[in-house]
Design a protein around this motif. Structure first.
Motif, PDB file in Angstrom:
ATOM      1  N   SER A 164      65.856  89.831 -47.834  1.00  0.00           N
ATOM      2  CA  SER A 164      64.885  88.813 -48.244  1.00  0.00           C
ATOM      3  C   SER A 164      63.680  88.828 -47.324  1.00  0.00           C
ATOM      4  CB  SER A 164      65.520  87.417 -48.244  1.00  0.00           C
ATOM      5  OG  SER A 164      65.825  87.010 -46.926  1.00  0.00           O
ATOM      6  N   VAL A 165      62.562  88.345 -47.883  1.00  0.00           N
ATOM      7  CA  VAL A 165      61.343  88.107 -47.106  1.00  0.00           C
ATOM      8  C   VAL A 165      60.841  86.720 -47.488  1.00  0.00           C
ATOM      9  CG1 VAL A 165      59.001  88.861 -46.599  1.00  0.00           C
ATOM     10  CG2 VAL A 165      60.758  90.562 -47.117  1.00  0.00           C
ATOM     11  N   LYS A 166      60.537  85.922 -46.479  1.00  0.00           N
ATOM     12  CA  LYS A 166      60.011  84.581 -46.712  1.00  0.00           C
ATOM     13  C   LYS A 166      58.674  84.408 -46.002  1.00  0.00           C
ATOM     14  CE  LYS A 166      64.495  82.242 -47.217  1.00  0.00           C
ATOM     15  NZ  LYS A 166      65.376  81.165 -46.689  1.00  0.00           N
ATOM     16  N   VAL A 167      57.806  83.627 -46.612  1.00  0.00           N
ATOM     17  CA  VAL A 167      56.540  83.225 -45.996  1.00  0.00           C
ATOM     18  C   VAL A 167      56.416  81.709 -46.161  1.00  0.00           C
ATOM     19  CG1 VAL A 167      54.046  83.428 -46.036  1.00  0.00           C
ATOM     20  CG2 VAL A 167      55.457  85.438 -46.515  1.00  0.00           C
ATOM     21  N   ASP A 168      56.244  81.009 -45.046  1.00  0.00           N
ATOM     22  CA  ASP A 168      56.171  79.540 -45.064  1.00  0.00           C
ATOM     23  C   ASP A 168      57.382  78.930 -45.767  1.00  0.00           C
ATOM     24  OD1 ASP A 168      53.729  79.583 -43.747  1.00  0.00           O
ATOM     25  OD2 ASP A 168      52.582  79.659 -45.620  1.00  0.00           O
ATOM     26  N   GLY A 169      58.541  79.522 -45.540  1.00  0.00           N
ATOM     27  CA  GLY A 169      59.783  78.992 -46.109  1.00  0.00           C
ATOM     28  C   GLY A 169      60.010  79.345 -47.567  1.00  0.00           C
ATOM     29  N   ARG A 214      54.182  93.434 -53.876  1.00  0.00           N
ATOM     30  CA  ARG A 214      52.932  92.718 -53.611  1.00  0.00           C
ATOM     31  C   ARG A 214      53.105  91.230 -53.867  1.00  0.00           C
ATOM     32  NH1 ARG A 214      47.856  95.806 -56.401  1.00  0.00           N
ATOM     33  NH2 ARG A 214      46.921  93.754 -55.977  1.00  0.00           N
ATOM     34  N   PHE A 215      52.484  90.429 -53.018  1.00  0.00           N
ATOM     35  CA  PHE A 215      52.523  88.983 -53.234  1.00  0.00           C
ATOM     36  C   PHE A 215      51.363  88.325 -52.480  1.00  0.00           C
ATOM     37  CE2 PHE A 215      55.439  90.200 -49.838  1.00  0.00           C
ATOM     38  CZ  PHE A 215      55.016  89.425 -48.772  1.00  0.00           C
ATOM     39  N   PRO A 216      50.838  87.208 -53.001  1.00  0.00           N
ATOM     40  CA  PRO A 216      49.739  86.490 -52.339  1.00  0.00           C
ATOM     41  C   PRO A 216      50.280  85.571 -51.240  1.00  0.00           C
ATOM     42  CG  PRO A 216      50.271  85.435 -54.413  1.00  0.00           C
ATOM     43  CD  PRO A 216      51.169  86.635 -54.326  1.00  0.00           C
ATOM     44  N   VAL A 217      49.459  85.312 -50.244  1.00  0.00           N
ATOM     45  CA  VAL A 217      49.813  84.386 -49.160  1.00  0.00           C
ATOM     46  C   VAL A 217      48.590  83.557 -48.803  1.00  0.00           C
ATOM     47  CG1 VAL A 217      51.634  85.828 -48.175  1.00  0.00           C
ATOM     48  CG2 VAL A 217      49.267  86.110 -47.408  1.00  0.00           C
ATOM     49  N   GLN A 218      48.811  82.477 -48.078  1.00  0.00           N
ATOM     50  CA  GLN A 218      47.738  81.637 -47.569  1.00  0.00           C
ATOM     51  C   GLN A 218      47.874  81.607 -46.044  1.00  0.00           C
ATOM     52  OE1 GLN A 218      45.583  80.307 -49.774  1.00  0.00           O
ATOM     53  NE2 GLN A 218      44.220  79.429 -48.261  1.00  0.00           N
ATOM     54  N   VAL A 219      46.909  82.199 -45.344  1.00  0.00           N
ATOM     55  CA  VAL A 219      46.980  82.261 -43.884  1.00  0.00           C
ATOM     56  C   VAL A 219      46.509  80.939 -43.302  1.00  0.00           C
ATOM     57  CG1 VAL A 219      46.210  83.482 -41.822  1.00  0.00           C
ATOM     58  CG2 VAL A 219      46.539  84.738 -43.969  1.00  0.00           C
ATOM     59  N   LYS A 220      47.340  80.396 -42.393  1.00  0.00           N
ATOM     60  CA  LYS A 220      47.014  79.132 -41.739  1.00  0.00           C
ATOM     61  C   LYS A 220      47.097  79.326 -40.234  1.00  0.00           C
ATOM     62  CE  LYS A 220      49.298  76.676 -45.557  1.00  0.00           C
ATOM     63  NZ  LYS A 220      50.448  75.788 -45.917  1.00  0.00           N
ATOM     64  N   ASN A 221      46.231  78.638 -39.516  1.00  0.00           N
ATOM     65  CA  ASN A 221      46.232  78.687 -38.050  1.00  0.00           C
ATOM     66  C   ASN A 221      46.095  80.120 -37.526  1.00  0.00           C
ATOM     67  OD1 ASN A 221      46.661  75.859 -37.927  1.00  0.00           O
ATOM     68  ND2 ASN A 221      48.854  76.201 -38.281  1.00  0.00           N
ATOM     69  N   GLY A 222      45.463  80.990 -38.325  1.00  0.00           N
ATOM     70  CA  GLY A 222      45.180  82.349 -37.877  1.00  0.00           C
ATOM     71  C   GLY A 222      46.395  83.239 -37.730  1.00  0.00           C
ATOM     72  N   LEU A 223      47.508  82.866 -38.338  1.00  0.00           N
ATOM     73  CA  LEU A 223      48.742  83.643 -38.138  1.00  0.00           C
ATOM     74  C   LEU A 223      49.541  83.711 -39.431  1.00  0.00           C
ATOM     75  CD1 LEU A 223      49.999  85.024 -35.595  1.00  0.00           C
ATOM     76  CD2 LEU A 223      51.533  83.061 -35.437  1.00  0.00           C
ATOM     77  N   LEU A 224      49.854  84.921 -39.855  1.00  0.00           N
ATOM     78  CA  LEU A 224      50.756  85.142 -40.992  1.00  0.00           C
ATOM     79  C   LEU A 224      52.092  85.602 -40.446  1.00  0.00           C
ATOM     80  CD1 LEU A 224      51.474  85.562 -44.021  1.00  0.00           C
ATOM     81  CD2 LEU A 224      50.549  87.887 -43.794  1.00  0.00           C
ATOM     82  N   THR A 225      53.173  84.891 -40.800  1.00  0.00           N
ATOM     83  CA  THR A 225      54.502  85.228 -40.296  1.00  0.00           C
ATOM     84  C   THR A 225      55.430  85.549 -41.462  1.00  0.00           C
ATOM     85  OG1 THR A 225      54.262  83.847 -38.327  1.00  0.00           O
ATOM     86  CG2 THR A 225      56.505  84.418 -39.002  1.00  0.00           C
ATOM     87  N   LEU A 226      56.029  86.723 -41.392  1.00  0.00           N
ATOM     88  CA  LEU A 226      57.013  87.149 -42.390  1.00  0.00           C
ATOM     89  C   LEU A 226      58.400  86.997 -41.793  1.00  0.00           C
ATOM     90  CD1 LEU A 226      55.338  90.468 -43.631  1.00  0.00           C
ATOM     91  CD2 LEU A 226      55.108  88.186 -44.605  1.00  0.00           C
ATOM     92  N   GLU A 227      59.223  86.200 -42.433  1.00  0.00           N
ATOM     93  CA  GLU A 227      60.613  86.044 -42.013  1.00  0.00           C
ATOM     94  C   GLU A 227      61.447  87.040 -42.821  1.00  0.00           C
ATOM     95  OE1 GLU A 227      61.918  81.872 -41.790  1.00  0.00           O
ATOM     96  OE2 GLU A 227      59.848  81.379 -42.318  1.00  0.00           O
ATOM     97  N   MET A 228      61.935  88.091 -42.159  1.00  0.00           N
ATOM     98  CA  MET A 228      62.623  89.185 -42.843  1.00  0.00           C
ATOM     99  C   MET A 228      64.097  89.208 -42.465  1.00  0.00           C
ATOM    100  SD  MET A 228      59.708  92.131 -42.356  1.00  0.00           S
ATOM    101  CE  MET A 228      59.685  91.918 -40.582  1.00  0.00           C
ATOM    102  N   GLU A 229      64.919  89.477 -43.449  1.00  0.00           N
ATOM    103  CA  GLU A 229      66.361  89.559 -43.206  1.00  0.00           C
ATOM    104  C   GLU A 229      66.906  90.831 -43.837  1.00  0.00           C
ATOM    105  OE1 GLU A 229      70.454  86.886 -43.699  1.00  0.00           O
ATOM    106  OE2 GLU A 229      68.520  86.131 -44.408  1.00  0.00           O
ATOM    107  N   ASN A 230      67.497  91.702 -43.004  1.00  0.00           N
ATOM    108  CA  ASN A 230      68.149  92.936 -43.447  1.00  0.00           C
ATOM    109  C   ASN A 230      67.220  93.821 -44.271  1.00  0.00           C
ATOM    110  OD1 ASN A 230      70.596  91.889 -42.343  1.00  0.00           O
ATOM    111  ND2 ASN A 230      70.894  90.724 -44.220  1.00  0.00           N
ATOM    112  N   LEU A 231      65.969  93.869 -43.896  1.00  0.00           N
ATOM    113  CA  LEU A 231      64.968  94.568 -44.701  1.00  0.00           C
ATOM    114  C   LEU A 231      64.743  95.987 -44.163  1.00  0.00           C
ATOM    115  CD1 LEU A 231      63.037  93.853 -47.099  1.00  0.00           C
ATOM    116  CD2 LEU A 231      61.233  93.669 -45.375  1.00  0.00           C
TER     117      LEU A 231
END
Length: 850
Positions: A164-169, A214-231
């Motif tokens: 899985s990959v998560k962005v902002d939960g 591919r997927f869209p994201v919204q960058v906040k506070n100048g930082l994009l964080t990808l939460e990756m599991e077993n990827l």
């Protein structure tokens, strides 16, 4: 300057000595006062900017990252470094990259996963990667909308877990690979691809290896964080200026360019067409037959003598035989399929299809592109599509000009009526019959013995590696476990192979108790039942009746309760070299006790005799490995056991024969007359070990060596293919594959059938030898049948070299073509020899009946 700032820090903390304080005061009142003050001002400003860099610094609007294992990670073929991991203008991200205030990206923690390297790589992007655990990867970007493109490789199946990959939960990508059925679906996703020359090599073989998400994201506070599991992460692109379509096209173009440069594959020219009749044009196809070892490529064309609507073959009673049916479409065809009815004799006797046989559809596989062996100096011809993988027959859409192969497998009953059997053949397209033919089987008036060549395939590798094997995925239901294992062994039962090899089964067979020097191997009722089930499964489904080969290494001892069992040079475990002699003697005593107990258990339960596989290829461990292997062989003999070893080098060549009842040697060993004489001198037997994967090496070669077994292990090596491998459909190192339709079941390829045919050749040779000996004893030495058979066998014995390198495919370094050097081993010639032997066997039996 460094001294100055250190003293400024000391001043702030009040730690200056009196002398340091005087020096410092003198310096700040000197002419350099103004310079220091300016420097200090710049330092303050830099510190403020640095502290705000995470939110106010302008970072790149486009980020391209290629992940990898790190600078010093080595594989068998290449060393990874920043120079050879560059892909376009991608930045290389080692697995140990940590996010710091000054860095534009990095992991927020030490990587919990692991780095990965692909042994065979079609392009730089897919060459390296990482498999994450639960990891967070961050990139500094301008605030606002952005789009992410992830390149996700095919996962190592032995480590499959939910990805899985998560962005902002929020989950933006997921794949559930938590049980063996999901793993099976992942592994067999390429099973039904139909080869079409209009589809590029890239689209067929390379593109499916790496998934683009591919997927869209919204960058906040100048930082994009990808939460990756077993990827299984290969690469990552982020665009903040809506250029992702263009970037994606550029990346694909570069990957395809690199693939063409590295692979260099182009199809061969089409072979000359055979004669095309008016009937062929009306039907839209040419029907032809082929031998089991013939190489059929998309550009192959049948010879005129092979083109027929009446396809014939022969077999003895108690023999398994194959007929390859080819169809060359003269035009595109939709829903193409072939059907074959029951084989019926003139008197009405029937050999049913299915029942005593099966019809398979062959699938093209794309060569050795991802093979784990022979990675250097590979010719582009290694990637030629070869008709090989055998799948259930079902309607397929095919283009014109590419041969489509079908294999009819028939198991002739031991009591079958002698004579000619016919079966109707139908060719269908879009649900209707468009042509027909006849399959003719001639059953010969003699029977073959059950398979007398043992240990054909080292199936334990498949137990350890195929994703359908239950203990790899934690199935707790014992009945389901055993059903899957039995389904895997059923292929051996159906095709008549002997399987006799054990290596660390997933269930305990007993428990080891006592202190060092007085250990015992005991069984509970449940442990005894588990051993009994495994042995009987091999006997019933693996055709194992002569002996069991058991590799008793340290995993066996640890699994059965000896938790502190010491590993040694070969991991066999006789204690460390530094142990005092009295300690090593205690290990040896315990080893003998356990071996003796296992022998007693086998005898008590009337199991096949047990051979202890002391070590596989001890030369891999050098002289010390060979010495330790011989030392353990002596202990097995001391305990009253028999031994087997596979040798692969000069050290074991010299040391092995006196200690092993069966010496299986591969082509890395000098297989010469000295070795053979030494083996026979001690009354022992020779066996083959990985000397080739052809009908010739499985039968004629083993007969020439007077071998008792052929130990072939390369089929299970698919587990070495990592990490971006489109498994298993383009892997020639496997001869059987997991079935997507029935978990646990396995399906063969033509190489496996070729080995089976080779074993039947061996049975023909032994049958003829036995009849000639009977003729000699009954005074028929002057008969034509005896003289012809004796001369034939003498000629064949003389024709074959002891050099095992002659019996494996060798690649010409200039041309890159596969050569089989010795004479007498072409597919057509071997089939003619089989026909000749059949006639000689019939002549001898006829002579003996007079």
């Amino acid at each position: 300057m460094k001294t100055f700032w250190m003293k400024r820090k000391s001043l702030r903390t009040g730690n200056l000595t009196k002398r340091q304080d005087c020096v410092f005061r003198k310096k700040i009142t000197s002419k350099s006062d103004s310079r220091i003050s300016i420097s200090f001002l710049f330092f303050i400003l830099a510190t403020i900017c640095f502290s705000l860099s995470g939110t106010e610094k302008t970072w790149a609007k486009t980020v391209k990252l290629n992940f990898g294992p790190g600078i010093n990670f080595r594989t068998a073929y290449h060393k990874v470094n920043s120079a050879n991991t560059r892909f376009l203008d991608f930045s290389y991200v080692p697995h140990n990259s940590i996010l710091k205030p000054s860095s534009p990206w990095g992991f927020q923690n030490k990587l919990r996963g692991r780095p990965n390297v692909c042994n065979q790589y079609p392009d730089s992007l897919a060459s390296y990667g990482i498999v994450t655990g639960k990891d967070r990867f961050s990139i500094r970007l301008p605030n606002g909308p952005a789009e992410v493109l992830l390149f996700i490789g095919s996962p190592n199946y032995w480590r499959l877990k939910p990805e899985s990959v998560k962005v902002d939960g929020k989950t933006v990508y997921s794949k559930n690979l938590s049980d063996y059925k999901a793993v099976l679906a992942e592994w067999t996703k390429g099973e039904n691809i139909i080869y079409d020359p209009k589809v590029s090599f890239w689209d067929r073989c390379v593109a499916p290896m790496v998934e683009e998400v591919r997927f869209p994201v919204q960058v906040k506070n100048g930082l994009l964080t990808l939460e990756m599991e077993n990827l299984p992460l290969v690469g990552l692109v982020v665009s903040c200026d809506r250029k992702m379509d263009q970037l994606q096209q550029e990346i694909r173009a570069e990957r395809q360019k690199q693939c063409r440069e590295r692979i260099g594959w182009n199809p061969q020219k089409d072979e000359p067409m055979p004669r095309v009749t008016a009937k062929d044009r009306q039907h839209g196809y040419i029907l032809f037959s082929s031998n089991v070892n013939d190489k059929i490529y998309p550009w192959s064309r049948p010879k005129n003598h092979e083109c027929t609507d009446n396809l014939s073959f022969f077999a003895a009673r108690n023999e398994r035989e194959y007929l390859r049916i080819g169809l060359l479409p003269l035009k595109p065809m939709k829903g193409l399929e072939i059907k074959v009815g029951d084989l019926i004799s003139k008197s009405g006797k029937k050999i049913s299809i299915p029942g005593s046989g099966r019809l398979w559809r062959e699938r093209y596989m794309e060569g050795d592109l991802f093979s784990p062996v022979g990675g250097k100096g590979k010719s582009s011809r290694a990637y030629d599509p070869l008709s090989s993988v055998m799948l259930p027959v079902e309607p397929i859409n095919v283009p014109a000009g590419v041969p489509r192969m079908y294999t009819l497998y028939v198991r002739v009953p031991a009591d079958a009526e002698v004579g000619l059997y016919n079966a109707a053949l139908e060719v269908r397209s879009e649900g209707r019959k468009i042509g027909s033919g006849t399959v003719m089987l001639q059953v010969m008036p003699f029977s073959l013995e059950d398979n007398i060549m043992t240990g054909s395939i080292e199936y334990h590798q498949a137990f350890q590696t195929l994703p359908t094997m239950p203990f790899m995925w934690g199935i707790k239901d014992r009945k389901e476990k055993r059903r899957l294992i039995e389904a895997g062994l059923d292929l051996f039962k159906e095709l008549g192979f002997n399987y006799d090899f054990f290596a660390f089964p997933p269930e305990t067979w007993g428990h080891i108790t006592g202190e060092l020097g007085n250990r015992k191997f005991e069984q509970t009722e449940q442990e005894a039942e588990q051993l009994d089930w495994w042995i009987k499964a091999l006997m019933k489904r693996g055709n194992c009746s002569k002996y069991i080969v058991f590799q008793m290494g340290w995993p066996f001892f640890v699994q059965n309760g000896w938790k502190d069992f010491p590993k040694s040079v070969t991991k066999l475990g006789l204690g460390k070299a530094s142990d005092p002699p009295e300690v090593r003697k205690k290990y040896q005593k315990d080893y003998c006790t356990i071996v003796r107990t296992l022998i007693e258990i086998f005898r008590k339960n009337n199991y096949p005799e047990i051979y202890f596989y002391v070590q596989g290829e001890p030369d891999n461990y050098g002289v010390l490995g060979v010495k330790e292997t011989c030392e353990i062989a002596k202990l097995v003999r001391q305990a009253g056991g028999k031994t087997l070893c596979t040798i692969n080098g000069a050290f074991a060549h010299r040391m092995s024969p006196p200690l092993f009842d069966i010496v299986s040697a591969n082509h890395a060993t000098p297989i010469d007359q000295e070795l053979m004489d030494s083996i026979r001198k001690h009354g022992h037997r020779y066996g083959g070990h990985n000397i080739g994967l052809t009908r010739f090496s499985a039968g004629w070669c083993m007969w020439a060596f007077d071998a008792c077994r052929n130990f072939v292990e390369v089929f299970g090596y698919t587990y070495l293919l990592q990490p971006y491998v489109y498994l298993p459909w383009n892997c020639r190192s496997a001869a059987f594959y997991p079935s997507s339709r029935n978990p646990g079941e396995h399906i063969p390829n033509v190489s496996l059938l070729a080995l089976q045919c080779g074993q039947d050749d061996y049975r023909y040779l032994r049958k003829l030898e036995s009849l000639l000996e009977t003729c000699r004893k009954t005074g028929l030495e002057k008969s034509a049948a005896y003289q012809d058979g004796k001369a034939f066998l003498a000629r064949m014995k003389k024709a074959y070299s002891l050099d095992a390198d002659c019996f494996i495919p060798m690649k010409d370094p200039k041309e890159g073509v596969v050569l089989l050097r010795p004479p007498y081993n072409s597919t057509l010639r071997l089939e003619r020899y089989r026909q000749l032997m059949a006639s000689m066997i019939c002549a001898c039996e006829k002579e003996l009946k007079r």
